[in-house]
Design an enzyme around this catalytic site. Structure first.
Site, PDB file in Angstrom:
ATOM      1  N   MET A  36      -3.630   7.826   2.961  1.00  0.00           N
ATOM      2  CA  MET A  36      -2.902   6.650   3.419  1.00  0.00           C
ATOM      3  C   MET A  36      -1.439   6.962   3.670  1.00  0.00           C
ATOM      4  SD  MET A  36      -2.644   2.946   1.727  1.00  0.00           S
ATOM      5  CE  MET A  36      -1.752   3.540   0.335  1.00  0.00           C
ATOM      6  N   ASN A  41       0.822  -1.209   0.000  1.00  0.00           N
ATOM      7  CA  ASN A  41       0.000   0.000   0.000  1.00  0.00           C
ATOM      8  C   ASN A  41       0.855   1.258   0.000  1.00  0.00           C
ATOM      9  OD1 ASN A  41      -2.586  -0.966  -0.211  1.00  0.00           O
ATOM     10  ND2 ASN A  41      -2.910  -1.167   1.999  1.00  0.00           N
ATOM     11  N   PHE A  95      -5.543   3.265  10.833  1.00  0.00           N
ATOM     12  CA  PHE A  95      -6.044   2.418   9.736  1.00  0.00           C
ATOM     13  C   PHE A  95      -5.437   2.928   8.435  1.00  0.00           C
ATOM     14  CE2 PHE A  95      -9.066   2.369  13.156  1.00  0.00           C
ATOM     15  CZ  PHE A  95      -9.549   1.071  13.207  1.00  0.00           C
ATOM     16  N   GLU A  96      -4.905   1.990   7.642  1.00  0.00           N
ATOM     17  CA  GLU A  96      -4.168   2.419   6.458  1.00  0.00           C
ATOM     18  C   GLU A  96      -5.028   3.178   5.455  1.00  0.00           C
ATOM     19  OE1 GLU A  96      -2.637  -1.226   4.659  1.00  0.00           O
ATOM     20  OE2 GLU A  96      -4.267  -2.243   5.676  1.00  0.00           O
ATOM     21  N   VAL A  97      -6.323   2.981   5.506  1.00  0.00           N
ATOM     22  CA  VAL A  97      -7.205   3.719   4.602  1.00  0.00           C
ATOM     23  C   VAL A  97      -7.046   5.220   4.820  1.00  0.00           C
ATOM     24  CG1 VAL A  97      -9.191   3.667   6.162  1.00  0.00           C
ATOM     25  CG2 VAL A  97      -9.572   3.722   3.701  1.00  0.00           C
TER      26      VAL A  97
END
Lengths: 292, 250, 292, 250
Positions: free
Chosen positions: B74, A101, B42-44
Site C-alpha cells: 500500500m 491507510n 488501488f490502495e490495497v
C-alpha cells in the site's frame, strides 16, 4: 503447531496484535476466532482496514483499543459491534486511535526502522490529527508516531515449518506489520518443503528470525479471499452484517460460528468450501535463480 | 446514473485512485468508453489497466489481482499519490459540507459519539494528496450539511480561496459532489459547492430542499446528460446482478 | 528502443542519475558506457556502493557530483579515478555527498514519499553528518534529506515493451531508487511478452507509469552478475583495477572497452560471454494467481 | 589466521551482519564449526544459513542468492539491525584508532583530501546499530593510529566510558580489532583497546612497534590459538584459490 497452541503461547492478554494487514484479502479469521475462544482480553488491534474480523473481536469483548484507518464490513458498510462499543460501551468501551491507510503504514515503518515517528504530507487539514494523539503537526508536516505490535498474525498462501512464508497478490501493509512486530505468527493454506520456499527467496516476506509459529490452517482466511485458493464469500459477509445488527443477533452468530465451533476443520464442514475454492490454476512464470 | 456521471470525470490517460463500490464501476465504464488509456490504482497495492473481468466485492478480490500491472505494498501506491502522480481520486462519505469537507468518522463528540462511522480508510489520503477528487453521495439533507462536525477528509476547508495551499495540502481538492439527484461543482480555487446540473426526473427545487445549506445554482445549470447505451452496457457487464447499483437508477 | 536513443532522450547533461542500486549485481554498465560515448557532462550520480561503474564515469569526465555510500571496486579495493578526481581534480573536480548504505536508502524513500527528510538512528556519532550538508542531527536523530534522481537506470532480468520489469535476487535500493526518480530506464536481458510479466505482478518492481524506456540489452550488466543469466567476471574487475591505476592506463582501457566499442553487441564479442553464462536453470516454484 | 580468529567471535545462534572479503569466510568457517545455527545477513538484501557453496567475489554473486532465506531490499536488512536484532557485525577499515573509531573516508582535509577512501558503505550503519562488532585490519602503524582524522564509523568515540550511550548510539560498539599480528580488545563499557593476544610467530614488542599509540597489554595476554584443522579445512573449501587469503597466513 496448532492454532490453539500458537495463540495460547504467543498472544497474551493485553497484547498489541496486527491482523488483516493485507486489507480485504488473507485475513486471518481462524486465528481471530481462536483468540475469541480462548477469551483473550484487553487486546489492542492494529490494522489498515478490517473487513469484519475486528468487529467480531470487539463484539466478543476481547478488545481495549483499536489503532486502524477503517473498521467495518467492506462490501456491506458499518461495523455494528464497533458502533455499539464506541457509542454505548457495549460489551465494553473502546479506545480508538484513528489513522488513514497511509499513516498506519508509516506508523509501522517507523517501528520497523526504530525511529519515534515518520513525517508525511498526508493528514494535513484532517481532524484525525486533532483527535489521535499519536499524530502531531509541525513544520508543515504530520509526524506519525511508531506503532509497535507485540505480534503480527499473517495468513499466507504457503510456508515451510521454519517460518518462511510466501504471500502473493496485493500486500497492503503486511510487510511493515511483520517487520514492526516483535514476533510473527504465520497461518497458511499449504505447509510446503523448504525447497519450495527457498526456490524463490524474493517471495519470502519477512525473515524467519521474526516468525515464532507456523500453523497449517487451510481455509483459515474464510470468508476473505486467498489468491489461487479461495474466492471471497460475499454472502457470508452479508449474513454477518445482518445478524450483527443487534447484540442478540451477534451473539447467536458468534455461538454458531466461533464458540460452538471448536476448530477450523469443523468450521469448514459447515460452509460450502468447494464452491469457493479456486480450481483453475494460473501459475506465475518462473524466475531462474541459476548460478552456474 | 451516479456511476455513469462519475465515469465522465475520468479523463483519458488519467491515473485514477479507485475506491470501493461505485467508483470501481465508474472506472470500468470510463475505461470501456472515453478513457481507454486510463489506469487504476488501488490502495490495497494494485495497478490495473483493464477493469477486472469478474465481479468485485472488494478491491482485494482475486479477479482484481489477475492481470494487474503491479501488485505491491500500500505504501508504494500511496507514494505515487504523495508525489502528485494520481490525477483523480474517488471518495465515499457519510457527510459532506458546502466546502467539500467529508466526515466518515464521528457524528457528535468524538469522545462520546452519537454515531461511530468506519473511519478514513484511504479517504483522507486521497482528499489531501490526489490532484483532484470527486465524492459520491446519496442526496439527503442529513448528508449534505452546512458544516461537518468532524473533518476526516479535507475539501476546501473553511471555504476561503487558497485554503488548501495555505495549509500545505498537496492536491487541488474536490471538484465535484455527485449525488443521487444532481452534480455539484466547486470553483477553480476552492470555496463553496454550487449546483451544476440536475439529473433527469428531478428539479432544482427538489435538490435545494434536500441540501442542508442554501445551495447556489450555476448560471446555465441544466440537466445531467442521461447514461448512454455504452455506459449502461458497461454497468450491466461489470455489475450483472446489480450488487452495487441496487436501488439506484444506474 | 536502442540504448543510444534511450540515453540521448532521457539523460541530459546535468541530470541526477541513480544507477547500480542493486549494489554488486545488475549494474547497468552498458547504459553507463553509452553515457560516456555520448559525452554526457555534469551528471550527479546516486547509488549505494558502485562497483567500478561510477569510477569509469568519473574518469571519463562525465560527473560533477557523487551522492553515495561507497565508491570503488568491491573485489579489488580503491577506485583510482575517484581518487584522482577527489585528490587532484583529474580529469575534473568532484563534489562528494557521503552517505551510509542505510542513509542513502532513506534519502530515496524520502523522495519517494515526497517529504523533505526522514529520521534515523544511524550516522549518530559519524563525521559523515558533519561533512554532508544533506544530513542534520537534531533531537537525538539524524535527518536525511530527500535525494530526487531525475532518472534511475535499472538492469532487469526481463521486461516487456510496456515497461513492466521483473528483477530477482537481492534488491539493494532498486525499488526506492525507481520510486524516487522522475523516470526510469529499464535495460533487460530478455524482452518478453506481457503474458510473462503480468503472470506475476508481485515481481514487477515499479509501476509502468514511471518507465520511459525499455532497452533490450542482453549482457548489459557485464562484468556484474545477473542471477540466472551471468556470473560475475572477477578477472575483468581485476584487469580494470590494475589498468586504471594510472591516467594513461585508464584511458587505454576506456578506449578499448567503451569509446572504440560502438555498442554492447560488439562488446560481448570481445569477452568470453559463454564462460560466464549461467547454464543450469534453477526455476522458482510458481505462485498460483488463479481466480475461479 | 585472521579469518579463523574472526570466526571465533561468532556465537552459535547469532545473527551476523556479514561484510565483504574476510568476514564472508569467517562466517563460513564459524557456521561449519562451532556456530551451526548462526545466520548471516547481507546488506545487499539477503539472509542465509548455510554459506554459499561457490566462491564469492561479492555478496551479490549468484551463489550467495541461491538457497538464501530471504532476498529483499537493503532497507529491510538495515531495519533488523536498527531494532537491535543483529548480534555481531564485521567492518573493514583503512584506519582505526585507540578507541575503535574507523576511518574509511578521507585522509587529510575532507575538502582537499590527501587520500580519498571508498567511504562508509554499510560500515557506519553496522558500527552504530549492531549489538557488537569487530574490525579486521592489516597491522601497520599508519593504520592503527592515535586518533583518526575522520570518524566514518564510530567506535567508542573519545574513549570516555558511556560515550556511545550518551550520544544515543544503539549498539554496544567494537569489541575487538583483529589484525595480521594480534587481537586487541576493548573494556566492557568502551574506552581504549588493549592487546589481548599475539598471533603465533609474533611478539608483544613487534605488535607495539607497529601500533600508532602506546598500546596497553592485558594481564595474561598470551598467544592467539592457532587455526584448528577444521577451521583451515573450511577456509580452503570456501576460498579454494586463496583469493581472499592471498599473502596472509590464513
Amino acid at each position: 503447531m496448532t492454532m490453539a497452541e500458537a495463540v495460547a503461547r504467543f498472544v497474551p492478554d493485553g497484547a498489541t496484535v496486527a491482523m488483516g494487514a493485507g486489507l480485504e484479502a488473507l485475513i486471518p479469521f481462524a486465528a481471530g476466532h481462536e483468540l475469541i475462544r480462548q477469551r483473550r482480553r484487553d487486546l489492542e488491534l492494529v490494522g489498515p482496514i478490517s473487513d469484519a474480523l475486528f468487529d467480531q473481536l470487539i463484539g466478543a469483548g476481547c478488545v481495549r483499543r483499536v489503532t486502524a484507518a477503517w473498521l467495518g464490513n467492506v462490501s456491506e458498510g458499518l461495523g455494528h459491534c464497533y458502533r455499539r462499543a464506541c457509542e454505548h460501551g457495549v460489551p465494553r468501551s473502546l479506545e480508538v486511535h484513528d489513522h488513514s491507510n497511509f499513516s498506519i503504514s508509516l506508523a509501522l515503518w517507523a517501528a520497523a526502522w526504530n525511529v519515534p515517528s515518520l513525517p508525511t504530507r498526508t493528514l494535513l487539514g484532517s481532524d484525525i490529527v486533532r483527535t489521535n494523539l499519536d499524530l502531531a503537526e509541525a513544520d508543515g508536516l504530520v509526524h506519525v508516531s511508531a506503532v509497535r505490535p507485540d505480534v503480527a498474525i499473517v495468513h499466507a498462501q504457503r510456508a515451510d515449518e521454519h517460518g518462511r512464508a510466501h504471500l502473493w497478490g496485493p500486500l497492503g501493509i503486511t510487510e511493515e506489520a511483520g517487520l514492526a512486530a516483535e514476533r510473527v505468527i504465520v497461518t497458511c493454506e499449504q505447509l510446503v518443503d523448504a525447497g519450495v520456499t527457498l526456490s524463490d527467496p524474493n517471495r519470502i516476506l519477512f525473515p524467519e528470525t521474526k516468525v515464532v509459529a507456523v500453523v497449517h490452517e487451510p481455509g483459515g482466511a474464510h470468508p476473505s479471499p486467498v489468491q489461487g485458493f479461495f474466492k471471497r464469500d460475499h454472502a457470508f459477509y452479508r449474513d454477518y452484517a445482518q445478524r450483527s445488527r443487534s447484540v442478540e443477533g451477534f451473539e447467536g452468530w458468534l455461538r454458531e460460528w466461533v464458540l460452538a465451533t471448536p476448530d477450523r476443520t469443523t468450521y469448514l464442514e459447515r460452509i460450502d468450501a468447494d464452491a469457493l475454492r479456486v480450481k483453475q490454476p494460473r501459475p506465475s512464470a518462473p524466475a531462474d535463480f541459476g548460478v552456474e | 446514473m451516479m456511476v455513469a456521471v462519475a465515469s465522465r470525470e475520468i479523463r483519458d490517460g488519467d491515473l485514477v485512485f479507485v475506491g470501493m463500490r461505485l467508483p470501481i464501476l465508474a472506472y470500468a465504464v470510463a475505461r470501456n468508453s472515453h478513457a481507454p488509456t486510463a489506469r487504476g490504482l488501488f490502495e490495497v497495492g494494485l495497478m490495473r489497466d483493464q477493469p477486472a473481468s469478474g465481479f468485485l466485492g472488494t478491491m482485494g478480490d482475486p479477479p482484481n489481482v489477475a492481470g494487474a500491472l503491479w501488485a505491491t505494498r500500500m505504501s508504494n501506491a500511496m507514494a505515487l499519490m504523495a508525489r502528485g502522480d494520481v490525477d483523480l481520486g474517488f471518495i465515499g462519505g457519510a457527510e459532506v459540507d458546502r466546502f467539500g469537507n467529508l466526515n466518515t468518522s464521528y457524528v457528535g463528540d468524538p469522545a462520546r459519539p452519537q454515531v461511530k462511522l468506519p473511519g478514513s480508510g484511504g479517504g483522507a489520503d486521497i482528499a489531501i494528496l490526489s490532484r483532484r477528487w470527486v465524492t459520491l453521495m446519496s442526496h439527503e439533507r442529513r448528508r449534505l450539511v452546512e458544516r461537518v462536525s468532524y473533518v476526516t477528509s479535507p475539501g476546501h476547508g473553511d471555504g476561503t480561496p487558497g485554503w488548501r495551499r495555505g495549509r500545505g495540502l498537496l492536491g487541488g481538492g474536490p471538484v465535484a459532489i455527485i449525488t443521487t439527484l444532481a452534480v455539484l461543482r466547486f470553483p477553480e480555487d476552492g470555496g463553496e459547492a454550487f449546483l451544476a446540473s440536475v439529473h433527469p426526473g428531478h428539479s432544482v427545487e427538489e435538490v435545494r430542499e434536500h441540501t442542508g445549506w442554501e445551495l447556489r445554482v450555476a448560471e446555465g445549470a441544466g440537466e445531467t446528460p442521461t447514461p448512454t447505451e455504452a455506459e449502461l452496457a458497461a454497468i450491466r457487464r461489470f455489475d450483472p446482478e446489480g450488487f452495487w447499483t441496487r436501488g439506484q437508477s444506474a
